[in-house]
Scaffold this motif. Structure first.
Motif, PDB file in Angstrom:
ATOM      1  N   ALA A   1      -0.517   3.868  -5.123  1.00 34.97           N
ATOM      2  CA  ALA A   1       0.483   4.923  -5.323  1.00 34.97           C
ATOM      3  C   ALA A   1       1.524   4.462  -6.336  1.00 34.97           C
ATOM      4  CB  ALA A   1       1.150   5.271  -3.993  1.00 34.97           C
ATOM      5  N   THR A   2       1.917   3.196  -6.243  1.00 41.05           N
ATOM      6  CA  THR A   2       2.913   2.654  -7.167  1.00 41.05           C
ATOM      7  C   THR A   2       2.417   2.752  -8.603  1.00 41.05           C
ATOM      8  OG1 THR A   2       3.573   1.090  -5.477  1.00 41.05           O
ATOM      9  CG2 THR A   2       4.295   0.621  -7.718  1.00 41.05           C
ATOM     10  N   ARG A   3       1.149   2.372  -8.789  1.00 42.59           N
ATOM     11  CA  ARG A   3       0.617   2.421 -10.155  1.00 42.59           C
ATOM     12  C   ARG A   3       0.489   3.864 -10.634  1.00 42.59           C
ATOM     13  NH1 ARG A   3      -4.557  -0.299 -10.685  1.00 42.59           N
ATOM     14  NH2 ARG A   3      -4.806   0.028  -8.466  1.00 42.59           N
ATOM     15  N   ALA A   4       0.179   4.751  -9.692  1.00 39.03           N
ATOM     16  CA  ALA A   4       0.083   6.158 -10.076  1.00 39.03           C
ATOM     17  C   ALA A   4       1.440   6.686 -10.523  1.00 39.03           C
ATOM     18  CB  ALA A   4      -0.446   6.979  -8.903  1.00 39.03           C
TER      19      ALA A   4
ATOM     20  N   ALA B   1       3.874   4.915 -11.710  1.00 34.14           N
ATOM     21  CA  ALA B   1       4.216   4.282 -12.977  1.00 34.14           C
ATOM     22  C   ALA B   1       3.512   4.999 -14.131  1.00 34.14           C
ATOM     23  CB  ALA B   1       3.836   2.803 -12.964  1.00 34.14           C
ATOM     24  N   ASP B   2       2.289   5.469 -13.873  1.00 37.35           N
ATOM     25  CA  ASP B   2       1.521   6.093 -14.948  1.00 37.35           C
ATOM     26  C   ASP B   2       2.039   7.489 -15.271  1.00 37.35           C
ATOM     27  OD1 ASP B   2      -0.887   5.339 -16.552  1.00 37.35           O
ATOM     28  OD2 ASP B   2      -1.427   7.378 -15.946  1.00 37.35           O
ATOM     29  N   ASN B   3       2.330   8.251 -14.254  1.00 36.12           N
ATOM     30  CA  ASN B   3       2.772   9.628 -14.476  1.00 36.12           C
ATOM     31  C   ASN B   3       3.409  10.177 -13.196  1.00 36.12           C
ATOM     32  OD1 ASN B   3       3.069  12.354 -14.963  1.00 36.12           O
ATOM     33  ND2 ASN B   3       1.164  12.497 -16.126  1.00 36.12           N
ATOM     34  N   PRO B   4       4.731  10.076 -13.106  1.00 33.95           N
ATOM     35  CA  PRO B   4       5.421  10.435 -11.858  1.00 33.95           C
ATOM     36  C   PRO B   4       5.180  11.893 -11.463  1.00 33.95           C
ATOM     37  CG  PRO B   4       6.920   9.344 -13.389  1.00 33.95           C
ATOM     38  CD  PRO B   4       5.649   9.589 -14.125  1.00 33.95           C
ATOM     39  N   ALA B   5       5.215  12.797 -12.430  1.00 35.60           N
ATOM     40  CA  ALA B   5       5.059  14.214 -12.093  1.00 35.60           C
ATOM     41  C   ALA B   5       3.690  14.475 -11.476  1.00 35.60           C
ATOM     42  CB  ALA B   5       5.249  15.061 -13.341  1.00 35.60           C
ATOM     43  N   LEU B   6       2.683  13.854 -12.105  1.00 37.60           N
ATOM     44  CA  LEU B   6       1.319  14.034 -11.621  1.00 37.60           C
ATOM     45  C   LEU B   6       1.149  13.416 -10.245  1.00 37.60           C
ATOM     46  CD1 LEU B   6      -1.092  15.361 -12.918  1.00 37.60           C
ATOM     47  CD2 LEU B   6      -1.876  13.102 -13.624  1.00 37.60           C
ATOM     48  N   ALA B   7       1.769  12.222 -10.068  1.00 37.27           N
ATOM     49  CA  ALA B   7       1.681  11.551  -8.776  1.00 37.27           C
ATOM     50  C   ALA B   7       2.304  12.423  -7.700  1.00 37.27           C
ATOM     51  CB  ALA B   7       2.368  10.191  -8.850  1.00 37.27           C
ATOM     52  N   ALA B   8       3.464  13.008  -8.035  1.00 42.55           N
ATOM     53  CA  ALA B   8       4.153  13.855  -7.063  1.00 42.55           C
ATOM     54  C   ALA B   8       3.288  15.057  -6.692  1.00 42.55           C
ATOM     55  CB  ALA B   8       5.487  14.329  -7.625  1.00 42.55           C
ATOM     56  N   SER B   9       2.630  15.638  -7.710  1.00 38.92           N
ATOM     57  CA  SER B   9       1.849  16.835  -7.445  1.00 38.92           C
ATOM     58  C   SER B   9       0.576  16.514  -6.683  1.00 38.92           C
ATOM     59  CB  SER B   9       1.522  17.557  -8.747  1.00 38.92           C
ATOM     60  OG  SER B   9       0.607  16.791  -9.498  1.00 38.92           O
ATOM     61  N   SER B  10       0.172  15.235  -6.696  1.00 39.59           N
ATOM     62  CA  SER B  10      -1.019  14.914  -5.897  1.00 39.59           C
ATOM     63  C   SER B  10      -0.617  14.338  -4.545  1.00 39.59           C
ATOM     64  CB  SER B  10      -1.943  13.974  -6.657  1.00 39.59           C
ATOM     65  OG  SER B  10      -1.226  12.862  -7.105  1.00 39.59           O
ATOM     66  N   GLY B  11       0.606  14.645  -4.114  1.00 42.62           N
ATOM     67  CA  GLY B  11       0.981  14.372  -2.736  1.00 42.62           C
ATOM     68  C   GLY B  11       1.611  13.017  -2.479  1.00 42.62           C
TER      69      GLY B  11
ATOM     70  N   VAL C   1       7.159  10.242  -4.312  1.00 42.58           N
ATOM     71  CA  VAL C   1       7.590   9.372  -5.404  1.00 42.58           C
ATOM     72  C   VAL C   1       8.860   8.605  -5.043  1.00 42.58           C
ATOM     73  CG1 VAL C   1       8.426   9.351  -7.780  1.00 42.58           C
ATOM     74  CG2 VAL C   1       6.485  10.769  -7.164  1.00 42.58           C
ATOM     75  N   ASP C   2       9.825   9.288  -4.419  1.00 47.50           N
ATOM     76  CA  ASP C   2      11.078   8.609  -4.077  1.00 47.50           C
ATOM     77  C   ASP C   2      10.854   7.454  -3.118  1.00 47.50           C
ATOM     78  OD1 ASP C   2      13.079   9.679  -5.608  1.00 47.50           O
ATOM     79  OD2 ASP C   2      13.251  11.477  -4.364  1.00 47.50           O
ATOM     80  N   ARG C   3       9.938   7.686  -2.173  1.00 48.46           N
ATOM     81  CA  ARG C   3       9.666   6.631  -1.200  1.00 48.46           C
ATOM     82  C   ARG C   3       9.035   5.425  -1.902  1.00 48.46           C
ATOM     83  NH1 ARG C   3       5.076   6.119   1.687  1.00 48.46           N
ATOM     84  NH2 ARG C   3       5.146   4.502   3.282  1.00 48.46           N
ATOM     85  N   VAL C   4       8.090   5.709  -2.791  1.00 49.67           N
ATOM     86  CA  VAL C   4       7.436   4.628  -3.526  1.00 49.67           C
ATOM     87  C   VAL C   4       8.469   3.838  -4.318  1.00 49.67           C
ATOM     88  CG1 VAL C   4       5.880   4.130  -5.449  1.00 49.67           C
ATOM     89  CG2 VAL C   4       5.186   5.725  -3.666  1.00 49.67           C
ATOM     90  N   ILE C   5       9.369   4.550  -5.015  1.00 46.55           N
ATOM     91  CA  ILE C   5      10.371   3.865  -5.829  1.00 46.55           C
ATOM     92  C   ILE C   5      11.274   3.000  -4.958  1.00 46.55           C
ATOM     93  CG2 ILE C   5      12.427   4.263  -7.254  1.00 46.55           C
ATOM     94  CD1 ILE C   5      10.983   6.642  -8.476  1.00 46.55           C
ATOM     95  N   ARG C   6      11.635   3.521  -3.796  1.00 40.48           N
ATOM     96  CA  ARG C   6      12.504   2.764  -2.904  1.00 40.48           C
ATOM     97  C   ARG C   6      11.823   1.486  -2.428  1.00 40.48           C
ATOM     98  NH1 ARG C   6      15.201   7.707  -0.219  1.00 40.48           N
ATOM     99  NH2 ARG C   6      16.055   8.066  -2.289  1.00 40.48           N
ATOM    100  N   ILE C   7      10.543   1.618  -2.124  1.00 39.58           N
ATOM    101  CA  ILE C   7       9.820   0.419  -1.676  1.00 39.58           C
ATOM    102  C   ILE C   7       9.678  -0.567  -2.829  1.00 39.58           C
ATOM    103  CG2 ILE C   7       7.586  -0.399  -0.834  1.00 39.58           C
ATOM    104  CD1 ILE C   7       7.476   2.209   0.817  1.00 39.58           C
ATOM    105  N   VAL C   8       9.464  -0.048  -4.039  1.00 43.29           N
ATOM    106  CA  VAL C   8       9.396  -0.935  -5.207  1.00 43.29           C
ATOM    107  C   VAL C   8      10.714  -1.688  -5.375  1.00 43.29           C
ATOM    108  CG1 VAL C   8       9.390  -0.916  -7.735  1.00 43.29           C
ATOM    109  CG2 VAL C   8       7.602   0.269  -6.485  1.00 43.29           C
TER     110      VAL C   8
END
Lengths: 329, 350, 430
Positions: free
Chosen positions: C307-310, C312-322, C325-332
C-alpha cells in the motif's frame, strides 16, 4: 533592567551590519526564489565566495583590495554557472540539493588544513580590510544617530557603503522586474513549460537569474568580511542561508523592499529578545535559564516564527497574498 | 453562430479558405501517411518508448498547410506524447520531422516556437500570478526588453512594448477577455483560461498552431465559442493541428482527420467518412471502454485478462519482486488491476 | 594498523567536536580559550593546560575535567600561546604530534576560541606510527575503510529510507529529518542518564516514544498542513523552521558539548582479518542490517508495504482503489521516525551525542536519496551505501577532512550524467 540598552541595541541591530548583510543576501534570494522560483539553498556559498575573495586576494596574495572585489564578483558568476549547468534543466528540488551541497563543499574546502596556507583553515583570515578603511571619509569618533544609538567611524563607513549597495540593488531589481525581462522571470516561476512554448529560452533566463542573485549575494559577502575585518568558515554554514530565507519570507517574497524590511525586523527582534532575556537573567528577573541558553532560545523563536509565518502569513508581513510564490507545487 | 468570424474576416473569405482547404484534400487516399499537396509539417518514423512501452511509433504523416487537421484516438493512443515530441517538450528516441522544410528533430522547445510552431497544453497553463495582459505580452517575440542589459533602459523598449500592448488588446477584444485585462490570470474560469492560452499563443504570430485538447473541461456554451476561434485561425491563414479524443467535436470543424491508436497512425480521412473506417471502429471499440463493447468483444477481453492474470501469478511465485513493465517499485500488485491499467495509461498520455 | 585507526578516530573526534562548537559558541560573552581533550572519543581528565600572552606573561591555567573539557578566559582579543603539559597526560596516551604541545592561536573579539590537541594511545612517537602505517598494505587499508564506509552507509541508509518514504508518499522534502535522529538519541540519553535505565532498556523505550512522536507529528502537524493545502515548497520551508527549532531546543536543554551514554562507552577493539572494529560497532551494524532488510521485506511483501508503494506511485489512484492514504502516510511517519531514532541512538553509541549530530548526517542522507533516485526506498538504501563507502574509501586518496567534499562532488556529477539517480525512472524527473 536597562530598557534603554535593550531598545538601543535592537534599533542598532535593525540598521546595523547584520541587517545590511542579510538584506543583500535576501535580495539575491528574492531574485532566485521570489521572482524566478529557483530553490537556492546555497546562498551562503555566494557570501563565502565574496568574503574569501577579498580576504585571500589581499592577505594571502598581497594584491590590491579592489582586485579582490573584482575577483569576488567574477567568481560568484562562475559559481552560479557551475551550480546551474547540472540542475537548471531538472526538477526544482535538484537545484535545492545541489546548491546546499555546493555551499558545504565551499565551506569544507576553505576550512581544510590542506589549504590552510591559502584560506587560513578554521581560523579564517584577518587583516585584509586596510584598503577599505583607508578610504573612510568619517574622522575618528562616535557618531550618534538620534538620542540612543550610535556607531564608531569604521562601522559608519561600512554601513554607508552597505546601505548604498542595498539601495542600488533594490533600484536594479525594481527596473528589471518592471521590464519584459522580469516578466519572463515571473512567468518561469509560474510555469516554465508555458514560457518555453512561447519561444523563450527558459534555461538561459534561469541562469541569468541565478547569476544576478549570486552576485548580489557576493556583495553581502563583501560587507560581511569588511564589517568584521575577518572571515571564518563557520560564518558561512547552511544556517546562514536558512536565516536569509526567514528574512525574505518575513518581509514578503517577490517584493522589492521585502528583504530590506525583513532584515530590519529580523535583526531588531532577534537582538531585542536576546538582550531582553540576558538583562532579565543578569538582573535576576528570570532565574530558570542561564545567559548561554539565551542564544538557543532566540533561534528557537526564529524557527517557530518561520513555521508560523509560512502557515498563517506566507505572503510575509506586508505581502499581497495573491502574488506569493509559495503556494506553488 | 458567433460574431468574431464576421468581425475579423469578410464573409466571402470564410468560404474561400474553407473551400480551399477542403479542395486540397479532395481525392486523397485514406491510407495512413498519405501525401498532401502542400504539407507544412512532414513526420517520419518517430518513436518514443517508456521502459517497455512504446508510446509513439509514427511511420509517416503530413499536415496540409492552411487546413484544420484533427488528431484523434482513444485515451492512451499517444497523441499528447506525439505532440510533445514534435514541439520539443520531450525527446523522441528516433525519427525526424520537418516544418516548412526545416529539420526540427532535436530542436529545443523554445526554438520550435520561434520557428512558428506554437502549442497549447491539455492542462491549461495560465500564468496565474501575472495579469491577463502580462500573459499576452509575454507571447510576443523578439522583445528588446527581454535582454538583461536593455531591460535596464526603458526607453529602449518602451515603444515596442506599446505596440505589443496594442496587439494584445486587439486579441483580448477578439477573445472577449478585454474586461479581464488587469485581473490575475489565476482568477479566470477554466474556459477563459483556455481562451487566454489560445490568444497568448497567437501573440507569437505562429504559422502552425497546435492545440492539445482545446475543448477539454470547457462547458458546452464556451465550446462553441472556442470552436469558432479555431476556425477563425484558418481564416487568418494559419494551419491548425489539434488533439481531441471526442470524435463528435471533430466533425464540425476539421478538414482532415488523422487517427492514432497504440502509438501509431492507423487511418486518415475526411471527417464525414473517417468514423465509418473499420480500422477506426476497431481502435475505438477494441482498445478501450470509450464505447460499449459487443458481447463477443467482451468475452474475448475477459479471456485475455484471465490468461494474463494466470501468467502473472505464475511469475510472482518465482521471483522476489514482481516486475512491472514501467516501474521498479511495482505498485501494480498492491493497488490491483486498476492501478496497473492506470499506470500504463498515464505513461502513454503524459 | 591499530595506531592508524586510533589516530584517525581521534582526528575524527576532534573534527566532530570542532563542527559542533562553531555556531553555538559564537554568541558567548567575553573572550576565552577552551577545548575538550579526547582520546579515541574518550575524555581525558587531569591534564594541565596553560596560556601565556604574546609577551609570555602567564594568563591562566586549567586542568581538564572529567568530561575532558577545559576553559581559560583571556582578558582581551589577541594572540595567545596554549601549552599542554605532556607530563600530566595519563599513561599510554601521548600527543599525536609531539611538536605541537604548544599552539599559538588568535582570539577574536567576543570569541571563545577552541583549541584542539590531537592525542593517540601508546607511546606513539611519530616515526613509530609512520612506520606502522607504512607496513600496512594498501589492501588492508581499503578493507578497513570499506568496512567503515559500509557502517557509515548503513547509518545514512536508516535515516534516508524514512526520508525517502516520506518524500515518496507526501512529496515533502523534510529538512527536519536529521533532527529526528538527534531527538531519538537524546530521548534515549534522558532515559539512560536521568532515569538510570540501562541503554538496552532505554533504547527500545526511546524508539516507542519516537514512533509516537512520528505518528503525532503527522496527525497533528503535517497532516493538518496537507489538509490546509499548504504548497510543497511552503512545507519544505516549514520543515526548515521546525529543524531550526528542534536543533536549538536540544542545544537549550543539553548544551553544546558532546555527551556519551552510560553504557558501552569504552570498548577494546577486536581484529577480524584485516579489519579492526569495536564490538558495539559490529552489533550496531548487525542491527542496522536486520532493520533495513526487515523494512525491505515489509515493503515488498506485507499489505501495508505494498500500500505504501502504491501511495508513493500515485496517491489518487491508491485512494480510489480503497487504500486509506492518510493512514498509510501516518504509519510511514511513525516508522520513518522510529528508524531515524534508531540511527541516532546507534550513532550515539559510536561517536557520542551532540545537538548537531542529525544535521551532520542530513546532507549525506539527501545525497544518498538523490543518488539512489528520489522517492524510491530501495534507491535510498543503495545510494546511502554508495555515499558511505565513497566518503570513507576516498580518504585513501584525499585528506580525511575533504571526504565529504568528494562525496558531494560525486553527487553533482552523477546528477549531470544520470539525473534520475541510480535506481530512479527517467520519467520521474519530468
Amino acid at each position: 533592567m536597562d530598557w534603554i540598552l535593550v531598545i538601543s541595541r535592537a534599533v542598532e541591530a535593525s540598521i546595523g551590519t547584520e541587517a545590511v548583510i542579510y538584506a543583500l543576501a535576501a535580495i539575491g534570494l528574492n531574485v532566485h526564489f521570489g521572482y524566478t522560483g529557483l530553490l537556492n539553498f546555497g546562498q551562503a556559498a555566494f557570501l563565502a565566495i565574496g568574503a574569501y575573495s577579498i580576504a585571500t586576494t589581499v592577505t594571502t596574495f598581497g594584491l590590491p583590495f579592489f582586485l579582490g572585489v573584482t575577483i569576488g564578483l567574477a567568481l560568484s558568476v562562475v559559481l552560479a554557472l557551475l551550480m546551474g549547468i547540472p540542475t537548471l534543466r531538472l526538477r526544482a528540488d535538484y537545484l535545492a540539493i545541489v546548491t546546499i551541497a555546493a555551499a558545504e563543499i565551499i565551506r569544507l574546502v576553505v576550512r581544510s588544513v590542506a589549504l590552510q596556507d591559502v584560506f587560513g583553515g578554521t581560523d579564517g583570515i584577518q587583516a585584509f580590510s586596510g584598503g577599505f578603511y583607508a578610504l573612510n571619509p568619517y574622522p575618528e569618533g562616535d557618531y550618534n544617530i538620534g538620542p540612543i544609538i550610535g556607531f564608531d567611524e569604521n562601522t559608519m563607513w561600512v554601513l554607508t557603503v552597505g546601505w548604498i549597495l542595498v539601495a542600488l540593488s533594490c533600484g536594479l531589481i525594481y527596473l528589471l522586474m518592471k521590464s519584459p525581462w522580469g516578466r519572463v522571470l515571473k512567468a518561469i516561476r509560474e510555469d516554465e513549460d508555458a514560457v518555453r512554448s512561447l519561444g523563450k529560452n527558459v534555461f538561459s533566463y534561469k541562469m541569468q537569474s541565478l547569476v544576478l542573485g549570486g552576485v548580489i549575494g557576493a556583495l553581502a559577502g563583501f560587507i560581511f568580511a569588511l564589517s568584521r575585518s575577518a572571515v571564518q568558515p563557520e560564518s558561512y554554514n547552511t544556517e546562514l542561508t536558512f536565516y536569509a530565507y526567514t528574512v525574505l519570507i518575513l518581509g514578503g517574497t517577490a517584493r522589492i523592499l521585502g528583504p530590506v524590511v525583513g532584515a530590519a525586523i529580523f535583526w531588531g527582534l532577534l537582538i531585542l529578545v536576546g538582550t531582553f532575556l540576558e538583562e532579565a537573567v543578569n538582573t535576576g528577573t528570570i532565574t530558570f535559564i542561564t545567559t548561554t541558553q539565551v542564544g538557543p532560545i532566540r533561534y528557537m523563536l526564529v524557527g517557530l516564527g518561520l513555521m508560523l509565518l509560512l502557515i498563517y502569513r506566507p505572503q510575509g508581513i506586508f505581502g499581497d497574498k495573491r502574488e506569493i510564490a509559495l503556494d506553488a507545487r | 453562430m458567433h460574431v468574431d468570424e464576421a468581425a475579423s474576416a469578410p464573409a466571402g473569405a470564410v468560404t474561400d479558405r474553407k473551400a480551399a482547404a477542403r479542395a486540397a484534400f479532395a481525392g486523397l487516399a485514406t491510407e495512413p501517411g498519405v501525401a498532401k499537396p502542400d504539407p507544412i509539417l512532414v513526420v517520419d518514423n518517430v518513436v518514443r518508448r517508456f521502459g517497455g512501452l512504446t508510446a509513439v511509433n509514427v511511420e509517416h504523416v503530413e499536415i496540409q498547410r492552411g487546413s484544420i487537421t484533427a488528431l484523434i484516438g482513444p485515451n492512451g493512443a499517444g497523441k499528447t506524447t506525439f505532440f510533445n515530441q514534435l514541439t520539443g517538450f520531450d525527446t523522441a528516441d528516433s525519427g525526424e520531422w520537418t516544418f516548412n522544410g526545416r529539420k526540427m528533430n532535436g530542436v529545443p522547445a523554445h526554438k520550435v516556437a520561434r520557428y512558428g510552431m506554437v502549442r497549447t497544453f491539455q492542462l491549461t497553463k495560465a500564468l496565474s500570478k501575472l495579469t491577463v495582459l502580462e500573459n499576452m505580452r509575454l507571447g510576443a517575440q523578439g522583445q528588446r526588453g527581454e535582454n538583461f542589459l536593455r531591460a535596464l533602459f526603458p526607453r529602449l523598449w518602451r515603444a515596442q512594448e506599446d505596440e505589443i500592448t496594442e496587439r494584445a488588446e486587439e486579441l483580448l477584444e477578439r477573445f472577449k477577455l478585454a474586461a479581464k485585462r488587469s485581473d490575475f490570470a489565476g482568477s479566470l474560469s477554466g474556459g477563459q483560461r483556455k481562451l487566454l492560452e489560445m490568444a497568448r499563443a497567437l501573440m507569437v504570430k505562429p504559422e502552425l498552431v497546435m492545440l492539445d485538447e482545446p475543448m477539454a473541461g470547457v462547458n458546452p456554451a464556451l465550446t462553441q465559442s472556442l470552436l469558432g476561434h479555431v476556425k477563425d485561425l484558418r481564416e487568418q491563414g494559419m494551419t491548425v493541428l489539434f488533439v481531441e479524443h471526442d470524435m463528435d467535436m471533430v466533425r464540425d470543424i476539421s478538414d482532415w482527420v488523422i487517427v492514432m491508436a497504440q502509438g501509431a497512425v492507423i487511418a486518415e480521412g475526411p471527417p464525414e467518412t473517417i468514423m465509418s473506417d473499420p480500422r477506426v471502429v476497431d481502435a475505438y471499440l477494441g482498445a478501450h471502454h470509450d464505447a460499449p463493447l459487443s458481447d463477443a468483444e467482451a468475452e474475448r477481453q475477459l479471456a485475455e485478462a484471465e490468461a494474463e492474470l494466470e501468467l502473472e501469478a505464475a511469475e510472482t511465485h518465482g521471483e522476489a519482486v514482481p516486475v512491472n513493465t514501467a516501474t521498479t517499485a511495482g505498485p501494480g500488485e498492491a493497488a490491483g488491476d486498476g492501478a496497473k491499467a492506470g499506470g500504463r495509461k498515464e505513461a502513454g498520455d503524459a | 594498523m591499530r595506531r592508524a585507526v586510533i589516530a584517525f578516530t581521534a582526528f575524527l573526534g576532534g573534527l566532530i567536536f570542532l563542527l559542533a562548537s562553531g555556531p553555538a559558541m559564537a554568541w558567548a560573552d567575553g573572550e576565552g580559550l577552551k577545548g575538550s581533550l579526547k582520546n579515541q572519543g574518550q575524555p581525558v581528565n587531569g591534564v594541565k593546560i596553560s596560556v601565556v600572552d604574546e609577551n609570555n606573561a602567564p594568563v591562566g591555567e586549567a586542568t581538564t575535567s572529567a568530561t575532558g573539557d577545559w576553559a581559560i578566559p583571556v582578558p582581551k582579543a589577541g594572540m595567545y600561546k596554549v601549552t599542554l603539559d605532556v607530563n600530566t597526560l595519563p599513561q599510554g596516551v601521548s600527543l599525536r604530534n609531539p611538536d605541537r604541545a604548544t599552539l599559538t592561536v588568535q582570539v577574536f573579539e567576543g570569541n571563545e576560541r577552541n583549541v584542539l590537541f590531537a592525542l593517540v594511545s601508546g607511546d606513539a612517537a611519530d616515526e613509530e606510527a609512520a612506520a606502522a602505517e607504512a607496513e600496512d598494505s594498501w589492501w588492508t587499508r581499503l578493507a578497513q575503510l570499506s568496512f567503515e564506509g559500509i557502517s557509515l552507509g548503513l547509518t545514512i541508509a536508516l535515516g534516508a529510507v524514512g526520508l525517502s518514504l516520506i518524500f515518496g508518499t507526501t512529496g515533502l522534502t523534510n529538512f527536519a529529518h536529521g533532527e529526528l535522529l538527534t531527538l531519538g538519541a537524546f530521548t534515549a540519553y534522558v532515559l539512560n542518564t536521568s532515569l538510570g535505565l540501562h541503554l538496552l532498556i532505554a533504547a527500545p523505550l526511546a524508539l516507542v516514544i519516537a514512533a509516537a512522536f512520528g505518528y503525532g507529528q503527522d496527525r497533528y502537524f503535517w497532516g493538518v498542513l496537507r489538509e490546509r493545502k499548504t504548497g510543497l515548497i511552503g512545507m519544505m520551508i516549514i520543515s526548515i523552521g521546525l529543524a531550526i527549532f528542534l536543533r536549538n531546543l536540544t542545544l537549550f536543554l543539553f548544551g553544546g558539548e558532546s555527551r556519551p551514554y552510560n553504557e558501552y562507552v569504552a570498548q577494546e577493539g577486536i581484529e577480524i582479518g584485516p579489519i579492526f572494529a569495536t564490538p558495539k560497532g559490529l552489533i550496531a551494524m548487525a542491527i542496522q542490517i536486520v532493520v533495513l532488510i526487515a523494512v525491505g521485506l515489509a515493503l515488498t511483501y506485507t499489505r501495508l508495504g505494498k500500500a505504501t508503494r502504491a501511495v508513493a506511485d500515485n496517491p489518487a489512484l491508491a485512494a480510489s482503489s480503497g487504500i486509506n492514504v492518510d493512514r498509510v502516510i501516518r504509519i510511514v511517519w511513525a516508522a520513518g521516525t522510529t528508524i531515524a531514532a534508531l540511527a541516532g541512538i546507534l550513532l550515539g553509541t559510536t561517536q557520542n551525542l551532540n545537538y548537531q549530530m542529525g544535521l551532520q548526517v542530513l546532507l549525506l542522507m539527501f545525497a544518498g536519496v538523490t543518488l539512489g533516485g528520489l522517492g524510491t526506498a530501495y534507491g535510498a538504501l543503495v545510494g546511502s551505501l554508495i555515499v558511505g563507502l565513497f566518503v570513507q574509501v576516498s580518504t585513501l586518496w584525499i585528506p580525511p577532512e575533504m571526504k565529504t567534499v568528494g562525496a558531494l562532488v560525486v553527487l553533482i556529477i552523477v546528477l549531470l550524467v544520470r539525473p534520475q539517480g541510480i535506481l530512479g525512472r527517467r520519467e520521474r524527473i519530468g
